[in-house]
Every structure is written in C-alpha cells, then in structure tokens.
Design a protein around this motif. Sequence first.
Motif, mmCIF file in Angstrom:
data_model
loop_
_atom_site.group_PDB
_atom_site.id
_atom_site.type_symbol
_atom_site.label_atom_id
_atom_site.label_comp_id
_atom_site.label_asym_id
_atom_site.label_seq_id
_atom_site.Cartn_x
_atom_site.Cartn_y
_atom_site.Cartn_z
ATOM 1 N N PRO A 58 -5.933 -9.377 -9.766
ATOM 2 C CA PRO A 58 -6.258 -9.187 -11.186
ATOM 3 C C PRO A 58 -7.146 -7.961 -11.397
ATOM 4 C CG PRO A 58 -6.613 -11.470 -10.518
ATOM 5 C CD PRO A 58 -6.339 -10.695 -9.265
ATOM 6 N N GLY A 59 -6.895 -7.262 -12.504
ATOM 7 C CA GLY A 59 -7.704 -6.097 -12.846
ATOM 8 C C GLY A 59 -7.307 -4.833 -12.115
ATOM 9 N N VAL A 60 -6.158 -4.874 -11.408
ATOM 10 C CA VAL A 60 -5.703 -3.722 -10.627
ATOM 11 C C VAL A 60 -4.217 -3.497 -10.900
ATOM 12 C CG1 VAL A 60 -5.355 -2.833 -8.283
ATOM 13 C CG2 VAL A 60 -7.400 -4.152 -8.810
ATOM 14 N N ALA A 61 -3.830 -2.227 -11.066
ATOM 15 C CA ALA A 61 -2.423 -1.882 -11.267
ATOM 16 C C ALA A 61 -2.000 -0.841 -10.242
ATOM 17 C CB ALA A 61 -2.200 -1.341 -12.674
ATOM 18 N N ALA A 62 -0.784 -1.000 -9.744
ATOM 19 C CA ALA A 62 -0.237 -0.071 -8.753
ATOM 20 C C ALA A 62 0.510 1.050 -9.454
ATOM 21 C CB ALA A 62 0.706 -0.817 -7.814
ATOM 22 N N GLY A 63 0.363 2.262 -8.916
ATOM 23 C CA GLY A 63 1.100 3.418 -9.422
ATOM 24 C C GLY A 63 2.455 3.517 -8.750
ATOM 25 N N SER A 68 5.159 7.955 0.269
ATOM 26 C CA SER A 68 4.945 6.595 0.789
ATOM 27 C C SER A 68 3.524 6.074 0.599
ATOM 28 C CB SER A 68 5.356 6.497 2.260
ATOM 29 O OG SER A 68 4.437 7.163 3.108
ATOM 30 N N ARG A 69 2.773 6.687 -0.324
ATOM 31 C CA ARG A 69 1.420 6.225 -0.647
ATOM 32 C C ARG A 69 1.408 5.800 -2.108
ATOM 33 N NH1 ARG A 69 -4.357 9.443 -0.463
ATOM 34 N NH2 ARG A 69 -5.303 8.196 -2.089
ATOM 35 N N ILE A 70 0.744 4.667 -2.372
ATOM 36 C CA ILE A 70 0.592 4.184 -3.742
ATOM 37 C C ILE A 70 -0.882 3.923 -3.991
ATOM 38 C CG2 ILE A 70 1.082 2.311 -5.356
ATOM 39 C CD1 ILE A 70 3.804 2.006 -4.098
ATOM 40 N N ASP A 71 -1.383 4.473 -5.093
ATOM 41 C CA ASP A 71 -2.769 4.235 -5.487
ATOM 42 C C ASP A 71 -2.847 2.992 -6.358
ATOM 43 O OD1 ASP A 71 -3.669 6.495 -4.137
ATOM 44 O OD2 ASP A 71 -3.512 7.775 -5.912
ATOM 45 N N LEU A 72 -3.917 2.232 -6.166
ATOM 46 C CA LEU A 72 -4.199 1.049 -6.983
ATOM 47 C C LEU A 72 -5.422 1.389 -7.834
ATOM 48 C CD1 LEU A 72 -3.818 -1.614 -4.162
ATOM 49 C CD2 LEU A 72 -2.118 -0.945 -5.836
ATOM 50 N N ARG A 73 -5.284 1.256 -9.145
ATOM 51 C CA ARG A 73 -6.359 1.656 -10.057
ATOM 52 C C ARG A 73 -6.824 0.472 -10.899
ATOM 53 N NH1 ARG A 73 -7.347 6.918 -9.960
ATOM 54 N NH2 ARG A 73 -5.798 8.254 -8.959
ATOM 55 N N ALA A 74 -8.111 0.516 -11.256
ATOM 56 C CA ALA A 74 -8.700 -0.526 -12.095
ATOM 57 C C ALA A 74 -8.070 -0.480 -13.488
ATOM 58 C CB ALA A 74 -10.204 -0.329 -12.195
ATOM 59 N N THR A 75 -7.793 -1.646 -14.035
ATOM 60 C CA THR A 75 -7.273 -1.727 -15.404
ATOM 61 C C THR A 75 -8.368 -2.131 -16.385
ATOM 62 O OG1 THR A 75 -6.588 -4.031 -15.084
ATOM 63 C CG2 THR A 75 -4.937 -2.308 -14.655
ATOM 64 N N LEU A 112 -9.892 4.777 -9.091
ATOM 65 C CA LEU A 112 -9.168 4.478 -7.855
ATOM 66 C C LEU A 112 -9.929 3.397 -7.093
ATOM 67 C CD1 LEU A 112 -6.803 5.222 -5.978
ATOM 68 C CD2 LEU A 112 -8.325 6.894 -4.916
ATOM 69 N N VAL A 113 -9.262 2.288 -6.819
ATOM 70 C CA VAL A 113 -9.886 1.161 -6.130
ATOM 71 C C VAL A 113 -9.374 1.069 -4.696
ATOM 72 C CG1 VAL A 113 -10.240 -1.334 -6.182
ATOM 73 C CG2 VAL A 113 -10.155 -0.056 -8.316
ATOM 74 N N ALA A 114 -8.090 1.384 -4.504
ATOM 75 C CA ALA A 114 -7.498 1.294 -3.165
ATOM 76 C C ALA A 114 -6.214 2.119 -3.139
ATOM 77 C CB ALA A 114 -7.184 -0.165 -2.818
ATOM 78 N N SER A 115 -5.727 2.361 -1.935
ATOM 79 C CA SER A 115 -4.419 2.987 -1.727
ATOM 80 C C SER A 115 -3.742 2.267 -0.580
ATOM 81 C CB SER A 115 -4.560 4.472 -1.359
ATOM 82 O OG SER A 115 -5.048 5.212 -2.435
#
Length: 193
Positions: A58-63, A68-75, A112-115
């Motif tokens: 929850p609170g995170v969206a994937a780009g 082959s890398r995807i950033d996860l960002r706070a919503t 940016l929270v994770a990748s």
Amino acid sequence: VAGERWAKGRILTAADLERVGRAVPQVERRPITVLIPERGDVHEDAAARRLAAAVAGPGVAAGEPAQSRIDLRATVAGVARIDGSRVERMNAIDSLEVFTIMDGRVVEPGALVASVKIAPHLVPEAALAAAEAVTRAAGRRGVVSVAPFQPRRIAAVVKESIRGIARDRFEASVQAKVEGLGSRLVGIDYVDD
C-alpha cells in the motif's frame, strides 16, 4: 538496424529478423546474439513487472520497465516501511535484485522508495515463484509500503524561553512542520514564560 536503434531485450518478430537480414550487406555480416527462451524462462521486462507487483505494498506504485529495472514510488505522503529481512531473502535469489531506501524515512508522493531489477535477459520461472512466495508471507502490508500520515491535532510544549523574532520564526517553523505532515497545530505552550 537500418538506422533504427533497438532496445536491449527486444523480443524479435519474424519481420524483425527479415529486417536484420536485409539491413546488413552480405560481406559485413557480424554475429548477433539471440536468446531463445526455453520452457519456464520469463523475459526480463515481464519478470521485473512480476517482481515489482510482488514487492509493492500500500502507498506504492510501480512504474514501467527500463532495461529490466522498475522504480517503485510513493503515492502518498507518509513513512516508508521496508521489510528488510524479506528484501534480503529476495536478493539471495539469483538474478533478482531489490533496492530500497531506509525503513522509517519520511517520503512525499512521487518519491523513489525502491527499485527492482532483473539481471539476465531471461530468468527462470522458479526464481520468480520463490520471490513471490517470500512476499506472500508479508501479507497485505507488502515488502515495501508507505504508511500515510494520519491527520492529528498537535499541541507543543516548549521548555525554554524564546522571545521576539526568534519566537515568531520558531512558531512558524513548528506550524509548517506539523501542517506538512498533514496535521493541525492547535497551540504552543511555553513553560518558562
């Protein structure tokens, strides 16, 4: 190929192969490496999407995948929650990588929270299934999530004497901080006054 740059990891169609054959004159042919997936292989972008979906709570969206890398960002604005032990377990799975910020960090929407990253062009289905099993155990919270700030009424108690312009700046700073976290400052009490 014929003046067009193709991205790494492109899934080639029959038309693509014909274009390659026509684009390079017979005398200048160079070897081209092509990977042919076997049963149980997953393309890097599809694998990255699955890993991102498994990691994001929850609170995170994937780009979208980029090499082959995807950033996860706070919503939402809130506090990042990182399940470090599960991140370590996923990073122990060959070919999969998860990078995160520190647990407990305050983030704004879009931060940016994770990748997640898939190292090879093809990854075994078994590796993804193992990572998904690790994340299922995390439950609804997910491995990487952002807990949104809850609006509160805040009162401050100050144990020192502050006067004049310094007091005005201090109060404005406290109010801005409290409101920036989604709450409302209802008062400041100075004990030494």
